[in-house]
Design a protein around this motif. Structure first.
Motif, short mmCIF file in Angstrom:
data_model
loop_
_atom_site.label_atom_id
_atom_site.label_comp_id
_atom_site.label_asym_id
_atom_site.label_seq_id
_atom_site.Cartn_x
_atom_site.Cartn_y
_atom_site.Cartn_z
N THR A 14 14.91 -23.87 3.54
CA THR A 14 15.23 -24.53 4.81
C THR A 14 15.22 -26.06 4.71
N GLN A 15 14.42 -26.60 3.80
CA GLN A 15 14.31 -28.06 3.65
C GLN A 15 14.28 -28.43 2.16
N PRO A 16 15.37 -28.23 1.44
CA PRO A 16 15.34 -28.44 -0.01
C PRO A 16 15.07 -29.87 -0.44
N GLU A 17 15.34 -30.82 0.42
CA GLU A 17 15.13 -32.22 0.04
C GLU A 17 13.68 -32.67 0.23
N ILE A 18 12.83 -31.79 0.70
CA ILE A 18 11.43 -32.15 0.98
C ILE A 18 10.64 -32.44 -0.30
N PHE A 19 11.01 -31.81 -1.41
CA PHE A 19 10.29 -32.03 -2.66
C PHE A 19 10.96 -33.16 -3.45
N PRO A 20 10.19 -33.88 -4.26
CA PRO A 20 10.74 -35.07 -4.94
C PRO A 20 11.73 -34.71 -6.04
N GLU A 21 12.61 -35.67 -6.29
CA GLU A 21 13.54 -35.53 -7.41
C GLU A 21 12.75 -35.68 -8.70
N SER A 22 13.16 -34.92 -9.70
CA SER A 22 12.54 -35.01 -11.01
C SER A 22 13.22 -36.10 -11.82
N LYS A 23 12.49 -36.72 -12.68
CA LYS A 23 13.06 -37.72 -13.58
C LYS A 23 13.73 -37.05 -14.78
N LYS A 24 13.59 -35.74 -14.87
CA LYS A 24 14.09 -34.99 -16.02
C LYS A 24 15.58 -34.68 -15.97
N GLY A 25 16.19 -34.63 -14.78
CA GLY A 25 17.59 -34.26 -14.72
C GLY A 25 18.26 -34.71 -13.44
N LYS A 26 19.57 -34.76 -13.47
CA LYS A 26 20.34 -35.21 -12.32
C LYS A 26 20.27 -34.19 -11.19
N LYS A 27 19.94 -34.67 -10.02
CA LYS A 27 19.84 -33.84 -8.81
C LYS A 27 18.88 -32.66 -8.98
N LEU A 28 17.91 -32.82 -9.86
CA LEU A 28 16.92 -31.78 -10.11
C LEU A 28 15.67 -32.14 -9.31
N ARG A 29 15.12 -31.16 -8.63
CA ARG A 29 13.91 -31.37 -7.83
C ARG A 29 12.79 -30.51 -8.39
N ARG A 30 11.56 -30.94 -8.08
CA ARG A 30 10.41 -30.18 -8.58
C ARG A 30 9.45 -29.87 -7.45
N CYS A 31 8.96 -28.66 -7.49
CA CYS A 31 8.01 -28.17 -6.49
C CYS A 31 6.79 -27.65 -7.23
N VAL A 32 5.63 -28.23 -6.96
CA VAL A 32 4.39 -27.79 -7.60
C VAL A 32 3.88 -26.56 -6.84
N GLN B 267 1.71 -27.16 -20.98
CA GLN B 267 2.51 -27.36 -22.20
C GLN B 267 2.86 -28.83 -22.35
N HIS B 268 3.31 -29.19 -23.54
CA HIS B 268 3.78 -30.56 -23.77
C HIS B 268 5.06 -30.75 -22.95
N PRO B 269 5.19 -31.87 -22.23
CA PRO B 269 6.35 -32.10 -21.38
C PRO B 269 7.70 -32.04 -22.10
N ASN B 270 7.73 -32.32 -23.39
CA ASN B 270 8.98 -32.26 -24.14
C ASN B 270 9.55 -30.83 -24.22
N LYS B 271 8.72 -29.82 -24.02
CA LYS B 271 9.19 -28.45 -24.05
C LYS B 271 10.05 -28.13 -22.84
N LEU B 272 9.95 -28.93 -21.80
CA LEU B 272 10.74 -28.71 -20.60
C LEU B 272 12.20 -29.10 -20.80
N ASP B 273 12.47 -30.14 -21.55
CA ASP B 273 13.82 -30.67 -21.71
C ASP B 273 14.88 -29.65 -22.12
N PRO B 274 14.63 -28.79 -23.11
CA PRO B 274 15.67 -27.82 -23.49
C PRO B 274 16.00 -26.81 -22.37
N GLU B 275 15.08 -26.58 -21.47
CA GLU B 275 15.28 -25.61 -20.40
C GLU B 275 16.16 -26.15 -19.28
N LEU B 276 16.29 -27.47 -19.21
CA LEU B 276 17.05 -28.07 -18.14
C LEU B 276 18.46 -28.27 -18.60
#
Length: 100
Positions: A47-65, A91-100
């Motif tokens: 209902t409110q997808p813009e409520i969570f912050p944009e991630s620095k990892k990818g374009k128009k990618l958002r992250r929800c904890v 995990q080490h943050p670099n492991k996230l990059d290939p998944e995006l």
């Protein structure tokens, strides 16, 4: 407006592994509590997808904890929420990059 949620194969596999881990190492109760948090977060995202912050990892990618150990990454448009991946923050943050 509520959007359709589409979960990527990567995110689906990670969720299955996480559920198995929670049941094996913790308990069914802990898994249920996690699922409740996950469902609640997805309802907010729908209902409110813009409520969570944009991630620095990818374009128009958002992250929800979801929990301090688990973060959900997603993209959205006017009709869909695309869950890209679920990431274990221990995990080490670099492991996230290939998944995006």
């Amino acid at each position: 407006m509520s959007r359709k949620v589409v979960i990527s194969k990567t995110a689906q596999k990670k969720l299955e592994n996480l559920f198995e881990y929670l049941i094996t190492e913790w308990s069914l109760k802990v898994k249920k509590e996690f699922v409740e948090k996950l469902d609640s977060s997805i309802e907010i995202i729908k209902t409110q997808p813009e409520i969570f912050p944009e991630s620095k990892k990818g374009k128009k990618l958002r992250r929800c904890v979801i929990t301090k150990q688990t973060t959900l990454y997603y993209r959205f448009n006017s009709k869909r929420i695309n869950v890209v991946t679920i990431f274990d923050t221990r995990q080490h943050p670099n492991k996230l990059d290939p998944e995006l």
